[in-house]
Design an enzyme around this catalytic site. Structure first.
Site, PDB file in Angstrom:
ATOM      1  N   HIS A   1      43.124  53.713  45.487  1.00  0.00           N
ATOM      2  CA  HIS A   1      41.945  53.485  44.629  1.00  0.00           C
ATOM      3  C   HIS A   1      42.457  53.023  43.267  1.00  0.00           C
ATOM      4  O   HIS A   1      43.122  52.003  43.174  1.00  0.00           O
ATOM      5  CB  HIS A   1      41.153  54.790  44.597  1.00  0.00           C
ATOM      6  CG  HIS A   1      39.778  54.703  44.021  1.00  0.00           C
ATOM      7  ND1 HIS A   1      39.144  53.530  43.766  1.00  0.00           N
ATOM      8  CD2 HIS A   1      38.898  55.683  43.649  1.00  0.00           C
ATOM      9  CE1 HIS A   1      37.941  53.775  43.260  1.00  0.00           C
ATOM     10  NE2 HIS A   1      37.770  55.081  43.177  1.00  0.00           N
TER      11      HIS A   1
ATOM     12  N   HIS B   1      39.895  44.992  50.196  1.00  0.00           N
ATOM     13  CA  HIS B   1      38.854  45.823  49.601  1.00  0.00           C
ATOM     14  C   HIS B   1      37.876  46.222  50.682  1.00  0.00           C
ATOM     15  O   HIS B   1      37.597  45.427  51.581  1.00  0.00           O
ATOM     16  CB  HIS B   1      38.111  45.041  48.495  1.00  0.00           C
ATOM     17  CG  HIS B   1      37.374  45.933  47.568  1.00  0.00           C
ATOM     18  ND1 HIS B   1      36.125  46.396  47.860  1.00  0.00           N
ATOM     19  CD2 HIS B   1      37.724  46.464  46.375  1.00  0.00           C
ATOM     20  CE1 HIS B   1      35.734  47.178  46.865  1.00  0.00           C
ATOM     21  NE2 HIS B   1      36.688  47.238  45.954  1.00  0.00           N
TER      22      HIS B   1
ATOM     23  N   ASP C   1      42.732  45.048  40.929  1.00  0.00           N
ATOM     24  CA  ASP C   1      43.976  45.654  40.454  1.00  0.00           C
ATOM     25  C   ASP C   1      45.172  44.722  40.519  1.00  0.00           C
ATOM     26  O   ASP C   1      46.241  45.067  40.028  1.00  0.00           O
ATOM     27  CB  ASP C   1      44.285  46.906  41.280  1.00  0.00           C
ATOM     28  CG  ASP C   1      43.391  48.048  40.875  1.00  0.00           C
ATOM     29  OD1 ASP C   1      43.114  48.161  39.673  1.00  0.00           O
ATOM     30  OD2 ASP C   1      42.969  48.807  41.753  1.00  0.00           O
TER      31      ASP C   1
HETATM   32  N1  ACO Z   1      48.057  44.762  52.995  1.00  0.00           N
HETATM   33  C1  ACO Z   1      48.268  44.513  54.310  1.00  0.00           C
HETATM   34  N2  ACO Z   1      47.366  44.761  55.278  1.00  0.00           N
HETATM   35  C2  ACO Z   1      46.195  45.287  54.893  1.00  0.00           C
HETATM   36  C3  ACO Z   1      45.893  45.563  53.542  1.00  0.00           C
HETATM   37  C4  ACO Z   1      46.869  45.274  52.579  1.00  0.00           C
HETATM   38  N3  ACO Z   1      46.654  45.506  51.289  1.00  0.00           N
HETATM   39  N4  ACO Z   1      44.645  46.078  53.458  1.00  0.00           N
HETATM   40  C5  ACO Z   1      44.182  46.122  54.713  1.00  0.00           C
HETATM   41  N5  ACO Z   1      45.111  45.645  55.576  1.00  0.00           N
HETATM   42  C6  ACO Z   1      44.961  45.474  57.019  1.00  0.00           C
HETATM   43  C7  ACO Z   1      45.047  46.796  57.745  1.00  0.00           C
HETATM   44  O1  ACO Z   1      46.382  47.102  58.122  1.00  0.00           O
HETATM   45  C8  ACO Z   1      44.155  46.529  58.926  1.00  0.00           C
HETATM   46  O2  ACO Z   1      44.859  45.738  59.845  1.00  0.00           O
HETATM   47  P1  ACO Z   1      44.671  45.953  61.446  1.00  0.00           P
HETATM   48  O3  ACO Z   1      43.234  45.577  61.691  1.00  0.00           O
HETATM   49  O4  ACO Z   1      45.662  45.056  62.051  1.00  0.00           O
HETATM   50  O5  ACO Z   1      44.926  47.417  61.691  1.00  0.00           O
HETATM   51  C9  ACO Z   1      43.048  45.661  58.343  1.00  0.00           C
HETATM   52  O6  ACO Z   1      43.650  44.974  57.234  1.00  0.00           O
HETATM   53  C10 ACO Z   1      41.822  46.437  57.864  1.00  0.00           C
HETATM   54  O7  ACO Z   1      42.263  47.468  56.986  1.00  0.00           O
HETATM   55  P2  ACO Z   1      41.446  48.790  56.665  1.00  0.00           P
HETATM   56  O8  ACO Z   1      42.408  49.826  56.175  1.00  0.00           O
HETATM   57  O9  ACO Z   1      40.564  49.132  57.821  1.00  0.00           O
HETATM   58  O10 ACO Z   1      40.527  48.298  55.495  1.00  0.00           O
HETATM   59  P3  ACO Z   1      39.693  49.250  54.532  1.00  0.00           P
HETATM   60  O11 ACO Z   1      38.488  48.485  54.167  1.00  0.00           O
HETATM   61  O12 ACO Z   1      39.531  50.594  55.125  1.00  0.00           O
HETATM   62  O13 ACO Z   1      40.686  49.408  53.283  1.00  0.00           O
HETATM   63  C11 ACO Z   1      41.690  49.234  51.171  1.00  0.00           C
HETATM   64  C12 ACO Z   1      40.454  48.920  52.021  1.00  0.00           C
HETATM   65  C13 ACO Z   1      41.965  50.745  51.161  1.00  0.00           C
HETATM   66  C14 ACO Z   1      41.435  48.784  49.735  1.00  0.00           C
HETATM   67  C15 ACO Z   1      42.921  48.473  51.761  1.00  0.00           C
HETATM   68  O14 ACO Z   1      42.680  47.073  51.789  1.00  0.00           O
HETATM   69  C16 ACO Z   1      44.219  48.768  51.013  1.00  0.00           C
HETATM   70  O15 ACO Z   1      44.893  49.768  51.328  1.00  0.00           O
HETATM   71  N6  ACO Z   1      44.605  47.900  50.015  1.00  0.00           N
HETATM   72  C17 ACO Z   1      45.790  48.150  49.224  1.00  0.00           C
HETATM   73  C18 ACO Z   1      45.498  49.170  48.149  1.00  0.00           C
HETATM   74  C19 ACO Z   1      44.635  48.598  47.031  1.00  0.00           C
HETATM   75  O16 ACO Z   1      44.864  47.517  46.517  1.00  0.00           O
HETATM   76  N7  ACO Z   1      43.637  49.392  46.644  1.00  0.00           N
HETATM   77  C20 ACO Z   1      42.734  49.040  45.539  1.00  0.00           C
HETATM   78  C21 ACO Z   1      41.372  48.767  46.049  1.00  0.00           C
HETATM   79  S1  ACO Z   1      40.338  48.236  44.721  1.00  0.00           S
HETATM   80  C22 ACO Z   1      39.935  49.657  43.913  1.00  0.00           C
HETATM   81  O17 ACO Z   1      39.973  50.754  44.399  1.00  0.00           O
HETATM   82  C23 ACO Z   1      39.570  49.513  42.572  1.00  0.00           C
END
Ligand code: ACO
Length: 429
Positions: A268, A307, A363
């Protein structure tokens, strides 16, 4: 004419149920009538992490993730970021209306009056280790404020709510700056009422021995924009924590501390700190392909990408990218920007990221700007928490007067056993 209902047939019983649809939603409680036996509990929906569950009706923030749209109280984020100060937007988010000049002047006056913190808060701070994380200190200090303002428990009184909201919006920069100065071993710098909200924050962070501090207007403006972009984001993890904890009718300081704790996590608001560590670890543009390959193999995630709601470019990331150049003209270019730009370029062309609709989020660039301003990575989540306090408080105030809300208490699907035989301690193997 189409009928706004959903018909469900339970194949276990052959019975059919017609559920009303409102706002493209069915009420989860309507499922409860679906039963096989009359005396059973009834059907529930199962939605870990609330991936498809609306927990509230809200008139504060609108996001259209598919099209990259974000509005506060009906105004597009681009217009607010281009034309307003942070306090103007804070007033809008909390009150629901953009302030007139005299309303804004009055609000700024209230905020300035409340920027000071009780001297005992400084003593609390002095109890932390010299290397304590500023976000950990901030969370603790916000929680501690509830003991300084016990009347904040009177959450049902509109005037009381208003007072606590003004206090907390005013005190967050002071608490944040004091936490920072404690971690550097600097004497605390007191608020300067001559300066704007963001100008004063820069003063409390960066003032050294000079009798008064004049912040650079470009940095003041950049901070206003960054704070506007982070002010609210509807039902994210931190706001959900604010609402869940606030639903117990606890005071807003305690609820805000919970929201800030949620924000601290690396998935987050801690992500901007994680982005900077990632960019530093990559170090040079030539190392990017190898890094991306490891991300695709699932070794780790590309921080600052993806996201839950935006499946398109995060509109906030676009605005931040624009102000980065203005900031670098004052501070000098952050060499990590080249790594970030190239990482973004490669990721946006890569099938793995395209298929999963992974774009840079808010971010991805904010940390690079904060670092160029002279802030350490540990301060990045703190920089997020200051403006987000406005969003948390307005969401909390909305919750308190929402007659449909009650204490937040989800259900579970029990996966343990109910038939274990108790064994006394001397018999346990
Ligand atoms: N890098 C690589 N792969 C990713 C990323 C990433 N940053 N984010 C998602 N994926 C992939 C997952 O591995 C998954 O792949 P799969 O279908 O092969 O298993 C797919 O994309 C879907 O991912 P989920 O985790 O289901 O997506 P969700 O919507 O639950 O997660 C989140 C959103 C937590 C923001 C995620 O994208 C993440 O961890 N990003 C990195 C952390 C980040 O930047 N957080 C800040 C968010 S903005 C904020 O809070 C202000």
């Amino acid at each position: 004419m189409t009928k706004e209902t959903l018909t469900i047939t339970d194949n276990r019983t052959g019975r059919t149920y017609e559920l009303p649809i409102t706002d493209n939603t069915i009420r989860a409680m309507e499922l409860r009538q679906i039963k096989v036996e009359e005396d059973e509990f009834g059907m529930m929906s199962y939605d870990p992490a609330f991936k498809n569950t609306a927990s509230t009706r809200s008139a504060i923030t609108f996001i259209d993730g598919a099209n990259g749209v974000l509005c506060y109280r009906g105004y597009p984020i681009q217009e607010l970021a281009a034309n307003c100060t942070f306090l103007e937007v804070a007033y809008l988010i909390i009150d629901g209306q953009l302030p007139t000049q005299s309303q804004l002047d009055e609000y700024s006056g209230f905020i300035k009056r409340h920027t000071l913190i009780h001297e005992n808060v400084k003593r609390l701070l002095n109890g932390f280790q010299y290397d304590a994380h500023p976000m950990g200190m901030l969370i603790s200090l916000v929680a501690a404020l509830s003991t300084f303002y016990p009347e904040a428990k009177l959450v049902d009184y509109p005037d009381m709510r208003q007072l606590q909201m003004t206090r907390l919006v005013a005190k967050m920069p002071t608490l944040a700056a004091f936490a920072y100065r404690h971690s550097r071993g600097f004497p605390y710098a007191y608020p300067d009422p001559e300066l704007s909200y963001t100008g004063n924050f820069l003063n409390m962070i960066f003032r050294r021995a000079e009798p008064s501090y004049t912040p650079d207007p470009v940095l003041v403006r950049a901070l206003d924009v960054l704070f506007i972009l982070h002010a609210d984001h509807e039902q994210n993890c931190g706001t959900n924590a604010m609402r869940a904890v606030g639903s117990s009718r606890v005071d807003p300081y305690s609820a805000t501390a919970a929201a800030a704790a949620a924000l601290y996590g690396p998935l987050h608001g801690g992500a901007n700190e994680a982005v900077l560590r990632m960019l530093t670890a990559i170090g040079e543009v030539k190392n990017i392909p190898d890094y991306i390959a490891r991300v695709k193999e699932g070794e780790f995630r590309l921080m600052g990408f993806g996201h839950r709601v935006y499946k398109n470019y995060d509109p906030r990331a676009k605005i931040i990218k624009e102000i980065a150049d203005q900031v670098f003209e004052v501070t000098g270019r952050n060499p990590l920007l080249d790594v970030a730009l190239e990482l973004e370029r490669i990721a946006l062309e890569d099938e793995y990221f395209i298929k999963r609709k992974l774009y840079p989020n808010v971010d991805f660039y904010s940390g690079i700007i904060y670092q160029a301003m002279g802030l350490p990575a540990t301060m990045f989540p703190v920089m997020f928490a200051i403006p987000r306090t406005v969003g948390w408080l307005s969401q909390w105030a909305e919750l308190i007067v929402d007659s449909e809300q009650a204490i937040a208490r989800p259900r579970q699907i029990y996966t343990g056993s109910n038939e274990r035989e108790f064994v006394s301690i001397d018999q346990r193997g």
